[in-house]
Design an enzyme around this catalytic site. Structure first.
Site, PDB file in Angstrom:
ATOM      1  N   GLU A 147      -7.729  -6.396  -4.840  1.00  0.00           N
ATOM      2  CA  GLU A 147      -8.422  -6.062  -3.528  1.00  0.00           C
ATOM      3  C   GLU A 147      -9.474  -7.070  -2.877  1.00  0.00           C
ATOM      4  O   GLU A 147      -9.495  -7.310  -1.724  1.00  0.00           O
ATOM      5  CB  GLU A 147      -9.100  -4.726  -3.367  1.00  0.00           C
ATOM      6  N   THR A 160       1.048  -1.335   0.143  1.00  0.00           N
ATOM      7  CA  THR A 160      -0.006   0.054   0.151  1.00  0.00           C
ATOM      8  C   THR A 160       0.864   1.153   0.207  1.00  0.00           C
ATOM      9  O   THR A 160       2.331   0.936   0.093  1.00  0.00           O
ATOM     10  CB  THR A 160      -0.883   0.122   1.402  1.00  0.00           C
ATOM     11  N   SER A 185     -10.987  -3.654   5.316  1.00  0.00           N
ATOM     12  CA  SER A 185      -9.293  -3.105   5.202  1.00  0.00           C
ATOM     13  C   SER A 185      -8.835  -2.776   6.579  1.00  0.00           C
ATOM     14  O   SER A 185      -9.685  -2.745   7.511  1.00  0.00           O
ATOM     15  CB  SER A 185      -9.528  -1.685   4.420  1.00  0.00           C
ATOM     16  N   SER A 186      -7.436  -2.900   6.569  1.00  0.00           N
ATOM     17  CA  SER A 186      -6.651  -2.248   7.787  1.00  0.00           C
ATOM     18  C   SER A 186      -6.166  -0.940   7.700  1.00  0.00           C
ATOM     19  O   SER A 186      -5.542  -0.433   8.629  1.00  0.00           O
ATOM     20  CB  SER A 186      -5.499  -3.199   8.173  1.00  0.00           C
ATOM     21  N   GLU A 246      -3.393  -3.268  -3.366  1.00  0.00           N
ATOM     22  CA  GLU A 246      -3.161  -4.564  -2.483  1.00  0.00           C
ATOM     23  C   GLU A 246      -1.685  -5.121  -2.556  1.00  0.00           C
ATOM     24  O   GLU A 246      -0.989  -4.685  -2.289  1.00  0.00           O
ATOM     25  CB  GLU A 246      -4.603  -5.611  -2.739  1.00  0.00           C
ATOM     26  N   GLY A 288       1.050  -1.744   4.684  1.00  0.00           N
ATOM     27  CA  GLY A 288       1.343  -2.939   5.535  1.00  0.00           C
ATOM     28  C   GLY A 288       0.487  -4.048   6.095  1.00  0.00           C
ATOM     29  O   GLY A 288       0.471  -4.343   6.661  1.00  0.00           O
ATOM     30  N   GLY A 289      -0.615  -4.000   4.846  1.00  0.00           N
ATOM     31  CA  GLY A 289      -1.766  -4.953   5.362  1.00  0.00           C
ATOM     32  C   GLY A 289      -2.239  -4.662   6.630  1.00  0.00           C
ATOM     33  O   GLY A 289      -2.500  -3.722   7.180  1.00  0.00           O
TER      34      GLY A 289
END
Length: 579
Positions: A427, A388, A451-452, A408, A472-473
């Site tokens: 995504e 990201t 999402s985070s 993603e 960073g997911g």
């Protein structure tokens, strides 16, 4: 605030904002700058320079954020671009309010609940390579609609002028750095699986070489001339649909590349959503974040509420980190059980962010011993990837933007839309792969996957204090939380807070940490019962967690603009008038 920039002619703005790369070895990466009059920080020096020049030309924070994001689509194409989505958080100096835009991708209307099940085996596709490199993982992009919505609500530039510097940058080119080369190298097999992607990214570029993307320049030019509807309708929309439903695979690839379900009607019907931000009070500060469909604001906010029950400033670093890891695990347990797209599931946000609930969850924490993980969710009546990008902007008037955007996976789906120069996202892999009625993140048509992303703005007495975000997911949440802990509780400056070694606890048996964290803290934390292991991303092979950006607002309108010093090759922090 809505004054000078509209009058700047397009040709003059392009000249101001882009320097020919063939005459320029590339701007330097500076991780920290202090000064006045506005600031911009991102992972890339070309993009930060574009944003800075927008500010200098009279644009506001929103204008600069969009221009910076568009430039990142050129120089950071494997992490962001118009083929993806994101979350835009804005502090309005005139009103003193924080507003947000949900520009997350959505599942196509024809997306079945078993989309991630291999029809030949009846088992879920492997995450990599089947889902990662596929059409089935592509959601309806939201980035371009986000830019348009932000500019219309709060900007001074029209979209065509905000896109102008990125169009020039794509056409003239930029100097390849080691990070760009490394990301191509990591994805060569995937990129060579598609005729369109192979033509653009199928060869390993040399560090220092000039990289041009004339197809993307033409796409930006098309959108500038005809507006975003040309992207969401017409020939370009049909080309995206064709690439998803009939991926342009090469005859030599051995990758399976499952086909997707995107339709022109999905693109035509896409809309961003204006959402109220999440809000918690922490140590007398007001912390604003992104509400669901992102889990960032709720999970960071819940963890802060839990930590507020403890005197972290009076604790040793090891004791404070122990509590940070425990609070992270508890909030991640609730994230998994309760957070999803609020248009499809009832997210108990008020409860998750209440002090009473935090006190109840805090009762599970033993200051002298780690809980057994995973822990269960609280009683209320992850396959995410790491790539990201994030940017932070402030202007002379006091407006602030914290913006996280993504496609993603590093390289997204791997599919470049033929002749258009941009990668499509993957995504939809953020959905749970197996449909479960009890899962708030189950696959459903038209739904936004959880999402985070955690773009966060912190106010002190109603004025900006710190803005921070990271890629960073699912580690985005713990990265932002740890930076806030470092800055607010542990007495670090913002540059120190970003530079400090990181660890992530996402309600798993082990704490995953950067090598520097392991060397410094593992022994003490293992004595408390934590299993601390070295983090390594399975896709990139890196041992880094996040790549944050941030701005701190000091006395006398002093701005401290901060990017990473080392992670992801280092970032670029700039100010209009350096001190």
């Amino acid at each position: 605030m809505r004054r000078l920039a509209i009058a700047v002619p397009l040709a003059l703005l392009a000249t101001l904002l882009a320097t020919p790369a063939h005459a320029d070895p590339g701007p330097l990466k500076v991780p920290t700058r202090q000064g006045y009059g506005g600031a911009v920080t991102s992972v890339d020096p070309y993009a930060s320079r574009v944003g800075l020049r927008v500010l200098k030309a009279g644009g506001n924070a929103v204008d600069a954020a969009v221009a910076t994001a568009a430039a990142l689509g050129v120089t950071e194409p494997f992490s962001a671009g118009i083929g993806g989505g994101g979350y835009f958080v804005y502090y309005d100096a005139e009103t003193g309010k924080v507003r947000t835009i949900d520009g997350r991708e959505t599942a196509p209307a024809a997306m079945p609940r078993d989309a991630f099940i291999d029809p030949e085996t009846g088992e879920p596709y492997n995450f990599s390579p089947e889902l990662v490199t596929s059409g089935v993982s592509v959601g309806v992009p939201g980035t371009l609609a986000t830019w348009q919505r932000a500019l219309r609500r709060w900007g001074t530039l029209p979209l065509d002028r905000a896109l102008a510097p990125a169009e020039v940058l794509a056409r003239r080119g930029f100097r390849v750095d080691a990070t760009f080369r490394g990301q191509v190298k990591q994805n060569l097999e995937r990129f060579r699986a598609f005729t369109s992607t192979r033509a653009l990214y199928g060869r390993l570029p040399k560090v220092g070489s000039l990289f041009r993307n004339p197809d993307l320049a033409d796409t930006y030019d098309l959108i500038a001339d005809h507006g975003p509807r040309r992207f969401y309708d017409g020939a370009l929309a049909r080309e995206m649909v064709r690439a998803v439903r009939r991926p342009p695979t090469t005859s030599s690839t051995q990758l399976p590349v499952p086909k997707g379900f995107l339709a022109v009607g999905d693109l035509r019907g896409y809309r961003t959503i204006d959402r109220a931000p999440t809000h918690v009070e922490y140590r007398g500060l007001d912390v604003y974040g992104m509400a669901p469909s992102s889990s960032g604001g709720s999970t960071v906010g819940e963890a802060l509420n839990i930590l507020e029950n403890h005197d972290l400033a009076g604790a040793t670093p090891e004791q404070a980190l122990h509590l940070y890891l425990e609070a992270s695990a508890l909030s991640f347990a609730d994230r998994g059980a309760y957070v999803g797209d609020p248009d499809f599931v009832d997210v108990p946000l008020d409860t998750l962010l209440s002090d009473e609930y935090a006190a109840e969850r805090d009762e599970l924490i033993d200051p002298g011993s780690a809980m057994t993980k995973p822990v269960g969710a609280g009683d209320i009546p992850d396959t995410e990837n790491v790539e990201t990008t994030n940017l932070t902007v402030a202007d002379r008037w006091g407006n602030v933007v914290e913006y996280t955007l993504t496609i993603e996976q590093t390289g997204g789906s791997g599919i470049v839309v033929p002749g258009r120069g941009f990668l499509l996202n993957n995504e939809l892999t953020d959905f749970s792969p197996v449909y479960d009625e009890a899962d708030p993140n189950r696959i459903e048509p038209g739904k936004r996957p959880r999402s985070s992303m955690s773009p966060t703005i912190v106010l002190r007495d109603g004025k900006p204090f710190v803005a921070v975000g990271s890629p960073g997911g699912s580690t985005i949440i713990t990265t932002v939380l740890q930076i806030l802990l470092n800055r607010i509780d542990l007495g670090m400056t913002l540059p120190q807070a970003l530079r400090a070694p990181r660890a992530t606890q996402r309600n798993t048996a082990a704490v995953l940490a950067e090598p520097g964290f392991v060397d410094r803290y593992a022994e003490a934390l293992e004595a408390l019962g934590h299993d601390v292991q070295t983090y390594e991303d399975i896709f990139t092979g890196t041992q880094e967690i996040g790549a944050a950006t941030g701005i701190e607002f000091g006395p006398g309108r002093l701005l401290t603009s901060v990017a990473e010093r080392d992670r992801r090759g280092g970032g670029s922090a700039l100010v209009v008038r350096p001190r």
